[in-house]
Design an enzyme around this catalytic site. Structure first.
Site, mmCIF file in Angstrom:
data_model
loop_
_atom_site.group_PDB
_atom_site.id
_atom_site.type_symbol
_atom_site.label_atom_id
_atom_site.label_comp_id
_atom_site.label_asym_id
_atom_site.label_seq_id
_atom_site.Cartn_x
_atom_site.Cartn_y
_atom_site.Cartn_z
ATOM 1 N N ASP A 60 -61.337 -87.051 0.469
ATOM 2 C CA ASP A 60 -62.594 -87.850 -0.889
ATOM 3 C C ASP A 60 -62.558 -88.977 -2.111
ATOM 4 O OD1 ASP A 60 -64.277 -86.597 0.685
ATOM 5 O OD2 ASP A 60 -63.865 -84.464 -0.935
ATOM 6 N N TYR A 124 -51.513 -81.261 3.852
ATOM 7 C CA TYR A 124 -51.601 -81.344 1.549
ATOM 8 C C TYR A 124 -50.868 -80.733 0.985
ATOM 9 C CZ TYR A 124 -56.492 -83.889 4.043
ATOM 10 O OH TYR A 124 -57.109 -84.280 4.604
#
Length: 288
Positions: A60, A124
């Site tokens: 994002d 992540y």
């Protein structure tokens, strides 16, 4: 004559602060995606085919990547052999200047290879910063690269206990943000690995403020749901701050309802890094 069309897997990194995520956006939109710049750099190589880059892992606005990946096809003019991976990486990087985007590797792969569907795991890491009693103590070199928790002490033991509950195969509906892909994607994911550990001593700690403490939350899975990592991180920080108990986090997981997620708890994009996209070694051994 050798086929002048070749498919490549590229690994690339970027600072996501100025981009509207990694995915391509319409040219008239104020903030472009990283993919826009990759395709522009590819187009400058004057391929015979349309310059298209197929991203493996979506991020994002404001999210960074130390290693994302994509595949692309490149057809040179008749009689010109395919680029080597090294030459392609150098050429793309030259065309990407001065953007904070860099191709860190390129590999020739089979024509049937797909960067998204062949990925075996994604990792992540979310960076937290504690030890701040006032905003002026925040080092500018860390701006947009971590989540600074001012006047906060974290119960690390409780966070680690809560984190262990998330490992394994679960329906992560509570930790999925609403988006248009929801009807088409299963909420059941397998979180292979999750850990919370102190981050290594940074330059800013050593020279600016020794009271600072960085923490890294790392999550590994074959794939993730929309904003799953940020929502898990936000809930774990809430546990560390005492706003949620370990048992309440368990209840959130078992609720399997996105609307059950506490409001204003999701971690901001600042601090989130895609650190690795993995493939089977055999995918990278394609020999022309």
């Amino acid at each position: 004559m050798e086929n002048c069309r070749a498919r490549y897997l590229i690994f690339f990194q970027y600072l996501g602060t100025k981009y509207s995520g990694v995915m391509k956006t319409p040219p008239h939109q104020p903030g472009l995606g990283v993919q826009n710049y990759l395709e522009k750099a590819l187009q400058k190589l004057k391929p015979e085919n349309e310059a298209c880059v197929y991203i493996s892992s979506r991020t994002d606005t404001g999210v960074h990547a130390l290693c994302n990946s994509a595949h692309l096809d490149l057809q040179r003019r008749s009689g010109m052999p395919p680029f080597t991976g090294e030459v392609l990486a150098q050429a793309l990087n030259f065309n990407l200047k001065p953007e904070p985007i860099s191709v860190i590797g390129a590999y020739r792969v089979a024509d049937t290879f797909h960067a998204r569907f062949r990925a075996s795991a994604r990792t992540y890491t979310y960076r937290l910063l504690t030890g701040l009693s006032h905003q002026r103590q925040f080092p500018l070199v860390e701006r947009d690269l971590c989540w600074a928790l001012q006047n906060t002490e974290l119960n690390i033991g409780a966070m680690q206990e809560a984190m262990s509950l998330l490992v394994g195969n679960h329906d992560f509906s509570t930790f999925r943000a609403l988006n248009s892909d929801m009807p088409f994607k299963s909420p059941v994911k397998t979180l292979q690995h999750a850990r919370l550990e102190p981050g290594p001593e940074s330059f800013s700690q050593r020279h600016f403020n020794r009271n600072l403490q960085f923490w890294e939350l790392t999550f590994k899975s074959p794939s993730f749901l929309y904003r799953q990592v940020r929502r898990m991180t936000g809930a774990l920080v809430a546990v560390g701050q005492g706003r949620l108990s370990v048992s309440q986090l368990q209840e959130l997981l078992e609720a399997r309802d996105s609307l059950a997620y506490p409001q204003n708890t999701c971690a901001p994009p600042t601090g989130l890094f895609l650190t690795s996209v993995e493939y089977d070694e055999s995918d990278l051994l394609f020999d022309t």
